[in-house]
Design a protein around this motif. Structure first.
Motif, PDB file in Angstrom:
ATOM      1  N   ASP A   1     -60.367   6.259  -8.688  1.00  0.00           N
ATOM      2  CA  ASP A   1     -60.695   5.167  -7.732  1.00  0.00           C
ATOM      3  C   ASP A   1     -59.507   5.171  -6.746  1.00  0.00           C
ATOM      4  O   ASP A   1     -58.243   4.647  -7.154  1.00  0.00           O
ATOM      5  CB  ASP A   1     -61.268   4.139  -8.045  1.00  0.00           C
ATOM      6  CG  ASP A   1     -62.855   4.122  -8.439  1.00  0.00           C
ATOM      7  OD1 ASP A   1     -63.288   5.264  -8.068  1.00  0.00           O
ATOM      8  OD2 ASP A   1     -63.116   3.342  -9.257  1.00  0.00           O
ATOM      9  N   LEU A   2     -59.631   5.119  -5.286  1.00  0.00           N
ATOM     10  CA  LEU A   2     -58.494   4.714  -4.569  1.00  0.00           C
ATOM     11  C   LEU A   2     -58.952   3.498  -3.738  1.00  0.00           C
ATOM     12  O   LEU A   2     -59.770   3.802  -2.596  1.00  0.00           O
ATOM     13  CB  LEU A   2     -58.145   5.636  -3.657  1.00  0.00           C
ATOM     14  CG  LEU A   2     -57.724   7.122  -4.514  1.00  0.00           C
ATOM     15  CD1 LEU A   2     -57.509   8.313  -3.743  1.00  0.00           C
ATOM     16  CD2 LEU A   2     -56.404   6.546  -5.230  1.00  0.00           C
TER      17      LEU A   2
ATOM     18  N   GLY B   1     -55.076   0.567  -3.885  1.00  0.00           N
ATOM     19  CA  GLY B   1     -55.202   0.210  -5.289  1.00  0.00           C
ATOM     20  C   GLY B   1     -55.697   1.608  -6.066  1.00  0.00           C
ATOM     21  O   GLY B   1     -56.493   2.643  -5.364  1.00  0.00           O
ATOM     22  N   VAL B   2     -55.354   1.650  -7.317  1.00  0.00           N
ATOM     23  CA  VAL B   2     -55.813   2.772  -7.959  1.00  0.00           C
ATOM     24  C   VAL B   2     -56.398   2.638  -9.237  1.00  0.00           C
ATOM     25  O   VAL B   2     -55.974   1.525  -9.986  1.00  0.00           O
ATOM     26  CB  VAL B   2     -54.500   3.758  -8.303  1.00  0.00           C
ATOM     27  CG1 VAL B   2     -54.758   5.034  -9.062  1.00  0.00           C
ATOM     28  CG2 VAL B   2     -53.643   4.064  -6.982  1.00  0.00           C
ATOM     29  N   GLY B   3     -57.510   3.232  -9.489  1.00  0.00           N
ATOM     30  CA  GLY B   3     -58.174   2.901 -10.724  1.00  0.00           C
ATOM     31  C   GLY B   3     -58.437   4.145 -11.400  1.00  0.00           C
ATOM     32  O   GLY B   3     -58.513   5.297 -11.006  1.00  0.00           O
TER      33      GLY B   3
ATOM     34  N   HIS C   1     -63.600   1.743  -1.245  1.00  0.00           N
ATOM     35  CA  HIS C   1     -62.504   2.727  -2.074  1.00  0.00           C
ATOM     36  C   HIS C   1     -63.337   3.880  -2.020  1.00  0.00           C
ATOM     37  O   HIS C   1     -64.508   4.118  -1.625  1.00  0.00           O
ATOM     38  CB  HIS C   1     -62.460   1.915  -3.536  1.00  0.00           C
ATOM     39  CG  HIS C   1     -63.846   2.236  -4.423  1.00  0.00           C
ATOM     40  ND1 HIS C   1     -64.774   1.401  -4.189  1.00  0.00           N
ATOM     41  CD2 HIS C   1     -64.071   3.248  -5.326  1.00  0.00           C
ATOM     42  CE1 HIS C   1     -65.901   1.650  -5.182  1.00  0.00           C
ATOM     43  NE2 HIS C   1     -65.296   2.694  -5.879  1.00  0.00           N
ATOM     44  N   LEU C   2     -62.568   4.975  -2.466  1.00  0.00           N
ATOM     45  CA  LEU C   2     -62.995   6.408  -2.618  1.00  0.00           C
ATOM     46  C   LEU C   2     -62.972   6.635  -3.948  1.00  0.00           C
ATOM     47  O   LEU C   2     -61.981   6.249  -4.748  1.00  0.00           O
ATOM     48  CB  LEU C   2     -61.875   7.273  -1.909  1.00  0.00           C
ATOM     49  CG  LEU C   2     -62.167   8.861  -2.102  1.00  0.00           C
ATOM     50  CD1 LEU C   2     -63.496   9.166  -1.388  1.00  0.00           C
ATOM     51  CD2 LEU C   2     -61.002   9.730  -1.701  1.00  0.00           C
TER      52      LEU C   2
ATOM     53  N   LEU D   1     -50.898  -0.150  -6.230  1.00  0.00           N
ATOM     54  CA  LEU D   1     -51.097  -1.184  -7.438  1.00  0.00           C
ATOM     55  C   LEU D   1     -52.234  -0.512  -8.240  1.00  0.00           C
ATOM     56  O   LEU D   1     -53.217  -0.039  -7.770  1.00  0.00           O
ATOM     57  CB  LEU D   1     -51.504  -2.341  -6.949  1.00  0.00           C
ATOM     58  CG  LEU D   1     -51.808  -3.384  -8.045  1.00  0.00           C
ATOM     59  CD1 LEU D   1     -50.387  -3.792  -8.590  1.00  0.00           C
ATOM     60  CD2 LEU D   1     -52.414  -4.450  -7.538  1.00  0.00           C
ATOM     61  N   ILE D   2     -52.106  -0.168  -9.562  1.00  0.00           N
ATOM     62  CA  ILE D   2     -52.777   0.315 -10.826  1.00  0.00           C
ATOM     63  C   ILE D   2     -53.729  -0.748 -10.986  1.00  0.00           C
ATOM     64  O   ILE D   2     -53.277  -1.828 -11.440  1.00  0.00           O
ATOM     65  CB  ILE D   2     -52.047   0.909 -11.824  1.00  0.00           C
ATOM     66  CG1 ILE D   2     -51.550   2.328 -11.159  1.00  0.00           C
ATOM     67  CG2 ILE D   2     -53.173   1.403 -12.669  1.00  0.00           C
ATOM     68  CD1 ILE D   2     -50.540   2.926 -12.294  1.00  0.00           C
TER      69      ILE D   2
END
Length: 218
Positions: free
Chosen positions: A87-88, A51-53, A173-174, A13-14
């Motif tokens: 970000d992951l 999730g992706v940032g 998150h990473l 999910l973005i």
């Protein structure tokens, strides 16, 4: 691959952390537990593993910490709002894998509220030139046994995503970032910059999606 996730097959999910996201108007960002519930509720509802940032995103979430202010020469304060990595967002303990061969450039625990927490920086060589990769918000165990110059192979586990508060007090998150110039720094590098510094930092922090190849991200 940087996490044990296949972005061509596994659901993700973005996440939007800009002012366009109305949820952020009421979310108490200084309350890490509330922030954590928000992120992982979104992932669960979407059936997503991660999730992706995005990179070069103008964010509002950095108002949660005075760490994201910089003092100008005239004494004025300018917020740092431009995200320089990807970000992951995933559960604490998830392995972090090296995307390229390289060696440990430096590492340290950046323990301010809202900072990276435990951080590792690797150095690689790409087309005869140095490229550095930063891994922030790790667990403290990730720093155990490290030393500068330690060789790392592509695909090797280098760390684990950390829990809060030891990860800089963020939902797990990473933060993954690339740099072509370390500016003389070790164990740390700005992951967010001000609007006035945007062009300067984007010129030395290329888009990590060149490596990650996550569909849907620029």
């Amino acid at each position: 691959m940087i996490l044990p996730i296949d972005f061509t097959k596994d659901p993700y999910l973005i996440l939007d952390f800009t002012e366009k996201n109305p949820d952020l108007n009421t979310l108490e960002l200084t309350d890490t537990s509330a922030f954590d519930r928000y992120v992982f509720d979104k992932l669960r509802k979407a059936g997503a593993r991660v999730g992706v940032g995005g990179y070069n995103e103008h964010r509002v979430i950095y108002r949660r910490s005075p760490h994201f202010q910089q003092t100008e020469a005239d004494g004025a304060r300018e917020p740092r709002v431009i995200h320089l990595g990807i970000d992951l967002w995933a559960e604490a303990g998830m392995p972090v894998l090296a995307p390229l061969d390289g060696f440990v450039h430096s590492f340290q625990d950046n323990a301010n509220f809202g900072d990276y927490g435990p951080t590792i920086i690797l150095e690689h060589e790409v087309k005869g030139k140095p490229l550095y990769s930063l891994y922030g918000h790790l667990n403290r165990e990730s720093l155990a046994g490290l030393y500068e110059g330690k060789r790392i192979k592509s695909g090797e586990k280098v760390a684990e995503i950390g829990p809060f508060p030891e990860n800089g007090d963020w939902p797990p998150h990473l933060h993954f970032q690339l740099m072509t110039d370390m500016l003389g720094l070790k164990g740390d590098f700005p992951g967010v910059c001000s609007l006035s510094d945007r062009a300067k930092f984007l010129s030395i922090c290329p888009n990590p999606n060149q490596l990650l190849q996550i569909p849907g991200l620029p």
